[in-house]
Scaffold this active site. Structure first.
Site, PDB file in Angstrom:
ATOM      1  N   LYS A 157      32.713  18.442  -7.118  1.00  0.00           N
ATOM      2  CA  LYS A 157      33.243  19.759  -7.493  1.00  0.00           C
ATOM      3  C   LYS A 157      32.074  20.713  -7.715  1.00  0.00           C
ATOM      4  O   LYS A 157      31.315  20.582  -8.669  1.00  0.00           O
ATOM      5  CB  LYS A 157      34.067  19.681  -8.778  1.00  0.00           C
ATOM      6  N   GLY A 210      25.236  20.304 -16.221  1.00  0.00           N
ATOM      7  CA  GLY A 210      25.739  21.565 -16.754  1.00  0.00           C
ATOM      8  C   GLY A 210      25.310  21.725 -18.197  1.00  0.00           C
ATOM      9  O   GLY A 210      24.308  21.148 -18.636  1.00  0.00           O
ATOM     10  N   SER A 211      26.103  22.477 -18.938  1.00  0.00           N
ATOM     11  CA  SER A 211      25.720  22.793 -20.313  1.00  0.00           C
ATOM     12  C   SER A 211      25.944  21.585 -21.228  1.00  0.00           C
ATOM     13  O   SER A 211      26.788  20.729 -20.956  1.00  0.00           O
ATOM     14  CB  SER A 211      26.549  23.975 -20.806  1.00  0.00           C
ATOM     15  N   GLU A 232      23.180  15.466 -17.046  1.00  0.00           N
ATOM     16  CA  GLU A 232      21.961  16.283 -16.956  1.00  0.00           C
ATOM     17  C   GLU A 232      22.309  17.613 -17.597  1.00  0.00           C
ATOM     18  O   GLU A 232      23.068  18.399 -17.019  1.00  0.00           O
ATOM     19  CB  GLU A 232      21.547  16.487 -15.487  1.00  0.00           C
ATOM     20  N   CYS A 266      17.173  24.595 -15.810  1.00  0.00           N
ATOM     21  CA  CYS A 266      17.247  23.756 -17.000  1.00  0.00           C
ATOM     22  C   CYS A 266      15.865  23.349 -17.477  1.00  0.00           C
ATOM     23  O   CYS A 266      15.676  23.022 -18.641  1.00  0.00           O
ATOM     24  CB  CYS A 266      18.098  22.528 -16.712  1.00  0.00           C
ATOM     25  N   GLU A 359      19.036  27.829 -25.601  1.00  0.00           N
ATOM     26  CA  GLU A 359      18.738  27.967 -24.173  1.00  0.00           C
ATOM     27  C   GLU A 359      19.234  29.336 -23.717  1.00  0.00           C
ATOM     28  O   GLU A 359      20.427  29.625 -23.803  1.00  0.00           O
ATOM     29  CB  GLU A 359      19.464  26.865 -23.392  1.00  0.00           C
TER      30      GLU A 359
HETATM   31  P1  NAD Z   1      28.818  24.561 -17.322  1.00  0.00           P
HETATM   32  O1  NAD Z   1      28.707  23.427 -18.265  1.00  0.00           O
HETATM   33  O2  NAD Z   1      29.566  25.759 -17.740  1.00  0.00           O
HETATM   34  O3  NAD Z   1      29.476  24.097 -15.955  1.00  0.00           O
HETATM   35  C1  NAD Z   1      28.947  23.047 -15.182  1.00  0.00           C
HETATM   36  C2  NAD Z   1      30.049  22.494 -14.288  1.00  0.00           C
HETATM   37  O4  NAD Z   1      31.050  21.892 -15.106  1.00  0.00           O
HETATM   38  C3  NAD Z   1      30.767  23.545 -13.434  1.00  0.00           C
HETATM   39  O5  NAD Z   1      31.060  23.012 -12.171  1.00  0.00           O
HETATM   40  C4  NAD Z   1      32.044  23.785 -14.242  1.00  0.00           C
HETATM   41  O6  NAD Z   1      33.095  24.242 -13.425  1.00  0.00           O
HETATM   42  C5  NAD Z   1      32.324  22.386 -14.763  1.00  0.00           C
HETATM   43  N1  NAD Z   1      33.171  22.352 -15.969  1.00  0.00           N
HETATM   44  C6  NAD Z   1      33.400  23.332 -16.885  1.00  0.00           C
HETATM   45  N2  NAD Z   1      34.253  22.900 -17.833  1.00  0.00           N
HETATM   46  C7  NAD Z   1      34.573  21.628 -17.527  1.00  0.00           C
HETATM   47  C8  NAD Z   1      35.393  20.635 -18.148  1.00  0.00           C
HETATM   48  N3  NAD Z   1      36.065  20.880 -19.267  1.00  0.00           N
HETATM   49  N4  NAD Z   1      35.488  19.409 -17.571  1.00  0.00           N
HETATM   50  C9  NAD Z   1      34.782  19.130 -16.442  1.00  0.00           C
HETATM   51  N5  NAD Z   1      33.993  20.026 -15.803  1.00  0.00           N
HETATM   52  C10 NAD Z   1      33.889  21.259 -16.348  1.00  0.00           C
HETATM   53  O7  NAD Z   1      27.307  24.917 -16.927  1.00  0.00           O
HETATM   54  P2  NAD Z   1      26.797  26.080 -15.979  1.00  0.00           P
HETATM   55  O8  NAD Z   1      26.848  27.356 -16.742  1.00  0.00           O
HETATM   56  O9  NAD Z   1      27.448  26.000 -14.650  1.00  0.00           O
HETATM   57  O10 NAD Z   1      25.271  25.634 -15.761  1.00  0.00           O
HETATM   58  C11 NAD Z   1      24.276  25.965 -16.653  1.00  0.00           C
HETATM   59  C12 NAD Z   1      23.906  24.791 -17.531  1.00  0.00           C
HETATM   60  O11 NAD Z   1      23.564  23.658 -16.735  1.00  0.00           O
HETATM   61  C13 NAD Z   1      22.684  25.054 -18.370  1.00  0.00           C
HETATM   62  O12 NAD Z   1      22.893  24.600 -19.689  1.00  0.00           O
HETATM   63  C14 NAD Z   1      21.598  24.234 -17.702  1.00  0.00           C
HETATM   64  O13 NAD Z   1      20.537  23.861 -18.534  1.00  0.00           O
HETATM   65  C15 NAD Z   1      22.358  23.065 -17.211  1.00  0.00           C
HETATM   66  N6  NAD Z   1      21.632  22.387 -16.116  1.00  0.00           N
HETATM   67  C16 NAD Z   1      21.049  21.165 -16.341  1.00  0.00           C
HETATM   68  C17 NAD Z   1      20.333  20.539 -15.353  1.00  0.00           C
HETATM   69  C18 NAD Z   1      19.679  19.190 -15.584  1.00  0.00           C
HETATM   70  O14 NAD Z   1      19.397  18.529 -14.587  1.00  0.00           O
HETATM   71  N7  NAD Z   1      19.438  18.772 -16.793  1.00  0.00           N
HETATM   72  C19 NAD Z   1      20.213  21.135 -14.112  1.00  0.00           C
HETATM   73  C20 NAD Z   1      20.803  22.368 -13.908  1.00  0.00           C
HETATM   74  C21 NAD Z   1      21.529  22.982 -14.927  1.00  0.00           C
END
Ligand code: NAD
Length: 457
Positions: A157, A210-211, A232, A266, A359
């Protein structure tokens, strides 16, 4: 709750709609999981050599479409063309690296009494991969490549904002000869498709990037099925500059370590910790480096920084630089349409300021001072994150001591490197769980089976 059935994909540099993408619902997610489940039964039986060959062909397909993929990301995510070419190249390299894995997925023969003992690394089944918008292509490939190499099938996704390169990668996989449904890309909302993948009993593993807030909910959801999970998550990494460092080089490179990808990284070194005795000199050197950054149309070869991903992200980042914020200096950003935010340096800044503790995920960096080595390590380790960091010193012993002292998964001495496909990547503390890339990533997509064969009658 209203569920969107389609999504207008916007170019963040122009705010123009690029295309509209259909968004899957829960029923379509279930169908995709069922299809991937059926594909798993045949994919796992494909001989290791053939699985490797297909992944190599997939890598070659990506290589043949590098420029197209890069241009898609420039339009969809506002990445500079230079970065986007690197990202497409990284996908090619990751696929190529893991194409060697199926034939090297060794078990063990363990000496025991009364027979022969063997271990097998069995694939898990359907793997759900949920990726963010900041590096849509590489992050997808870090899970897809080892998951497929180990014999799993994948439902991926993409983030709502950035589905285009993932959809194209799925087409290239088919063109490469991967069987139908081995890799399914399913655009949709996080709370619909993402959540269903987490909750679906037939999805055996989730790789979530993600976050940290959503990552915790994903981990809790996986617990209900004892589902395997790799996380991650966020970061607040430190760039630690000691007085004995090559200050010119440290200052010249510091902007790129945090403002690359408009700070939406990140691993962004969004806290610069400078030894107090060289703080003034460092700031003198940092100012021209920041002001010299070319923030412009990301499609230009000269562009060093593009826009933020969305208005929402712009509002979020702006909240860290309110009126009266301690701005030391800023770079430029274009006027007009697009979610542009200038590179911004905060100093002197209170250690409790939100811009220091949270962050930002935008081009905002806080510069703080430290007294000595112990103070530097203490400051670097403040907070719940532990993803990356840099250490600048000419003292080899100190470089190693501080590297061992900082609680983070990816450290870099006299440089700002975080990601190489051949080395492990992931976070300490609340920056994540598990490791991607490198020689061991494959084992995050298998379970060990022990088989004892009695040899005595
Ligand atoms: P996010 O957590 O809002 O979303 C990430 C993904 O999760 C998206 O595809 C979103 O649609 C999905 N998502 C949202 N709610 C969900 C739920 N309840 N259940 C399952 N999936 C859900 O993050 P973002 O704003 O897209 O990305 C930014 C964040 O990602 C930052 O905090 C960044 O540090 C982190 N990040 C981490 C790494 C790493 O490798 N550590 C790499 C890139 C980004």
């Amino acid at each position: 709750m209203t569920i969107s059935t389609s999504y207008d994909v916007v170019n963040p540099a122009t705010e123009q709609v690029l295309t509209t993408v259909a968004m899957a619902d829960t029923a379509e997610t279930d169908l995709a999981v069922a299809r991937a489940g059926r594909a798993f039964e045949t994919w796992r039986q494909v001989s290791p050599a053939d699985r490797g060959r297909l992944l190599r062909r997939f890598s070659e397909q990506v290589d043949g479409h590098l420029e197209e993929l890069a241009q898609l990301e420039v339009g969809n995510a506002g990445h500079t063309i230079g970065n986007a070419r690197w990202e497409a190249g990284n996908v090619r390299d990751v696929l190529n690296y893991f194409s060697a894995a199926p034939e090297r997925l060794f078990g063990r023969q363990i000496p025991v009494a009364g027979g022969v003992d063997l271990t097998f690394h069995e694939p898990l089944g359907v793997v759900g991969v949920i990726v963010p918008w900041n590096f849509p292509m590489p992050i997808a490939s870090w899970a897809i490549a080892p998951a497929l190499a180990a014999g799993n099938t994948v439902v991926l996704k993409p983030a709502e904002y950035t589905p285009l390169t993932a959809l194209r990668l799925a087409e290239l996989a088919l063109d490469a000869g991967l069987p139908e449904d081995v890799l399914i890309v399913l655009p949709g909302e996080g709370t619909v498709v993402g959540q269903r993948l987490v909750e679906h009993p037939d999805v055996r593993k989730i790789v979530f990037t993600g976050s940290t807030a959503v990552g915790k909910a994903v981990m809790a959801g996986c617990a209900a099925h004892v589902k395997r999970v790799t996380l991650e998550l966020g970061g607040k990494s430190a760039n630690v500059v000691f007085a004995d460092a090559d200050l010119e080089k440290a200052a010249a490179t510091a902007p790129y370590a945090v403002f690359d990808n408009a700070g939406q990284d990140c691993c962004a070194r969004s806290r610069i910790l400078v030894q107090r005795s060289v703080f003034d000199r460092f700031m003198e050197l940092l100012e021209p480096a920041v002001k010299g950054m070319r923030v412009e149309d990301p499609a230009l070869d000269t562009s060093q920084m593009g826009p933020l991903i969305s208005q929402r992200q712009w509002d979020r980042v702006s909240s860290y630089v309110p009126d009266g914020a301690p701005v030391a200096f800023r770079g430029d950003a274009p006027d007009g349409p697009g979610f542009w935010f200038p590179p911004t340096v905060l100093a002197p800044v209170d250690a409790a300021d939100r811009a220091v503790t949270e962050e930002v995920f935008g081009p905002v960096v806080a510069v703080l001072t430290f007294e000595d080595e112990a103070d530097a390590v203490r400051l670097a380790n403040a907070g719940n994150y532990g993803l990356a960091g840099s250490i600048w010193t000419r003292d080899l012993g100190r470089a190693l001591r501080v590297s061992r002292g900082i609680e983070a998964g990816n450290l870099s001495v006299n440089s700002h490197s975080s990601v190489r496909y051949a080395t492990p990547f992931g976070g300490f503390k609340q920056s994540g769980l598990g490791r991607e890339l490198g020689p061991d990533a494959l084992h995050a997509f298998t379970d060990v089976k022990n088989v004892f064969l009695a040899t005595e009658g």
